[in-house]
Motif scaffolding. Sequence first.
Motif, PDB file in Angstrom:
ATOM      1  N   MET A   1      34.331  40.153  43.799  1.00 33.46           N
ATOM      2  CA  MET A   1      33.264  39.190  44.044  1.00 33.46           C
ATOM      3  C   MET A   1      33.521  38.467  45.367  1.00 33.46           C
ATOM      4  O   MET A   1      34.640  38.045  45.635  1.00 33.46           O
ATOM      5  N   GLU A   2      32.491  38.350  46.198  1.00 34.92           N
ATOM      6  CA  GLU A   2      32.622  37.651  47.473  1.00 34.92           C
ATOM      7  C   GLU A   2      32.173  36.198  47.341  1.00 34.92           C
ATOM      8  O   GLU A   2      31.087  35.918  46.827  1.00 34.92           O
TER       9      GLU A   2
ATOM     10  N   ALA B   1      39.496  31.133  45.030  1.00 37.24           N
ATOM     11  CA  ALA B   1      38.796  32.363  44.657  1.00 37.24           C
ATOM     12  C   ALA B   1      39.670  33.577  44.948  1.00 37.24           C
ATOM     13  O   ALA B   1      39.757  34.518  44.144  1.00 37.24           O
ATOM     14  N   SER B   2      40.342  33.552  46.090  1.00 38.93           N
ATOM     15  CA  SER B   2      41.246  34.653  46.440  1.00 38.93           C
ATOM     16  C   SER B   2      42.429  34.722  45.478  1.00 38.93           C
ATOM     17  O   SER B   2      42.904  35.812  45.133  1.00 38.93           O
TER      18      SER B   2
ATOM     19  N   CYS C   1      42.361  34.253  42.480  1.00 40.27           N
ATOM     20  CA  CYS C   1      41.895  34.882  41.238  1.00 40.27           C
ATOM     21  C   CYS C   1      41.550  36.358  41.439  1.00 40.27           C
ATOM     22  O   CYS C   1      41.028  37.009  40.528  1.00 40.27           O
TER      23      CYS C   1
ATOM     24  N   ASP D   1      39.433  37.526  43.840  1.00 44.24           N
ATOM     25  CA  ASP D   1      38.155  37.710  44.520  1.00 44.24           C
ATOM     26  C   ASP D   1      38.346  37.551  46.026  1.00 44.24           C
ATOM     27  O   ASP D   1      39.425  37.181  46.499  1.00 44.24           O
ATOM     28  N   ASN D   2      37.287  37.800  46.768  1.00 46.69           N
ATOM     29  CA  ASN D   2      37.354  37.706  48.227  1.00 46.69           C
ATOM     30  C   ASN D   2      36.792  36.361  48.678  1.00 46.69           C
ATOM     31  O   ASN D   2      35.594  36.209  48.877  1.00 46.69           O
TER      32      ASN D   2
ATOM     33  N   SER E   1      26.344  37.041  49.942  1.00 51.45           N
ATOM     34  CA  SER E   1      27.579  37.049  49.157  1.00 51.45           C
ATOM     35  C   SER E   1      27.203  36.793  47.707  1.00 51.45           C
ATOM     36  O   SER E   1      26.077  36.393  47.400  1.00 51.45           O
ATOM     37  N   ASP E   2      28.139  37.002  46.826  1.00 54.28           N
ATOM     38  CA  ASP E   2      27.872  36.721  45.417  1.00 54.28           C
ATOM     39  C   ASP E   2      27.714  35.226  45.178  1.00 54.28           C
ATOM     40  O   ASP E   2      26.866  34.792  44.399  1.00 54.28           O
TER      41      ASP E   2
ATOM     42  N   TRP F   1      38.141  27.784  39.818  1.00 58.08           N
ATOM     43  CA  TRP F   1      37.289  28.951  40.016  1.00 58.08           C
ATOM     44  C   TRP F   1      37.299  29.866  38.792  1.00 58.08           C
ATOM     45  O   TRP F   1      36.279  30.440  38.417  1.00 58.08           O
TER      46      TRP F   1
ATOM     47  N   ARG G   1      33.835  30.896  37.300  1.00 56.68           N
ATOM     48  CA  ARG G   1      33.527  32.323  37.428  1.00 56.68           C
ATOM     49  C   ARG G   1      32.887  32.888  36.165  1.00 56.68           C
ATOM     50  O   ARG G   1      32.027  33.776  36.228  1.00 56.68           O
TER      51      ARG G   1
END
Length: 305
Positions: A1-2, A30-31, A33, A35-36, A48-49, A297, A301
């Motif tokens: 996910m971005e 986020a990273s 976890c 994700d990007n 992005s998401d 996050w 999420r």
Amino acid sequence: MEVVSYMRGIPSKNKNPEKEQVLRLFAQGASACGDNGMQSQSDRWQLSDVGVIQGYVHESSPNSPHLKLRKAVIDNQRKHKKHTVIIDSNLFLYVDKTNAKHYLRYSLNGVFPTTGNYFWDNPDPKRWESISRNLGIRLQPERTKGHHIVICLQRNGGWSMQGLDVMQWVMQTIKTLRMFTDRPIVVRAHPGDKRAKQYLQINKPGVVISHKPDIRQDFINAHAVITYNSSPGVAAAIEGLPVFVLDPTPKISQAFDIANTDITKIENPQHFDRDTWIKKISMSHWNFEELKTGQAWKHMRDYII
């Protein structure tokens, strides 16, 4: 996910480092976890998401560059059926005025309970316990006796008043109150309204304007607190005071679940289940350490995937 944090959504003359820091930490979490998480330095929206902005934008907002970017993020994310996380001030600032503990409030796709998701569908009791411990705050016993009524104003011209003039509202509120009570009335200006000293003048018997620096000073021996829809209602409820929300659409207030809405009941306010309510609103508040580690996050999420 971005996940993209928009750094240019902050005013160019911003002097509050917290605004940039929270966006960086959000992307970092986020990273963490898997994700990007990215930090965009561009003044353009990118697909992005999840887009992340600090602050919001409204129909009457000025057409400044940072607000144009916020609007582009919100509109385009919605158009492409993606999401926007909005970061706002926390509801417990009255006990931590400088926000030294770095709690902020997070919502998904909107900034009112009626338009956004505050990640509170399944409250975790431990969340409130953590905030309560860190801020030294707890629900005070419900007050059943008091002397005066406190009216807390919002910023005149602010978006939450939806075009209604603050002085027009407070004068009408006082007039209506006098039909049902003769209690003393204390009017408190919004602390961020620098023009209040010029326009806030009320010459009516039994009505005084407060100049006390701490809202809790006005709460001492108060009977009830009246707001239009703003956060002092949250502070009042935590401190045990009956709350009245007079916005015609009261559900947009964070205090709605524990608020009276009928001013004719000012002498006999209803009391509500504050325990369930406080656990709910705590789910939208996270501090910097919880952002950095990804704990915040990870919770948010689940509402997106």
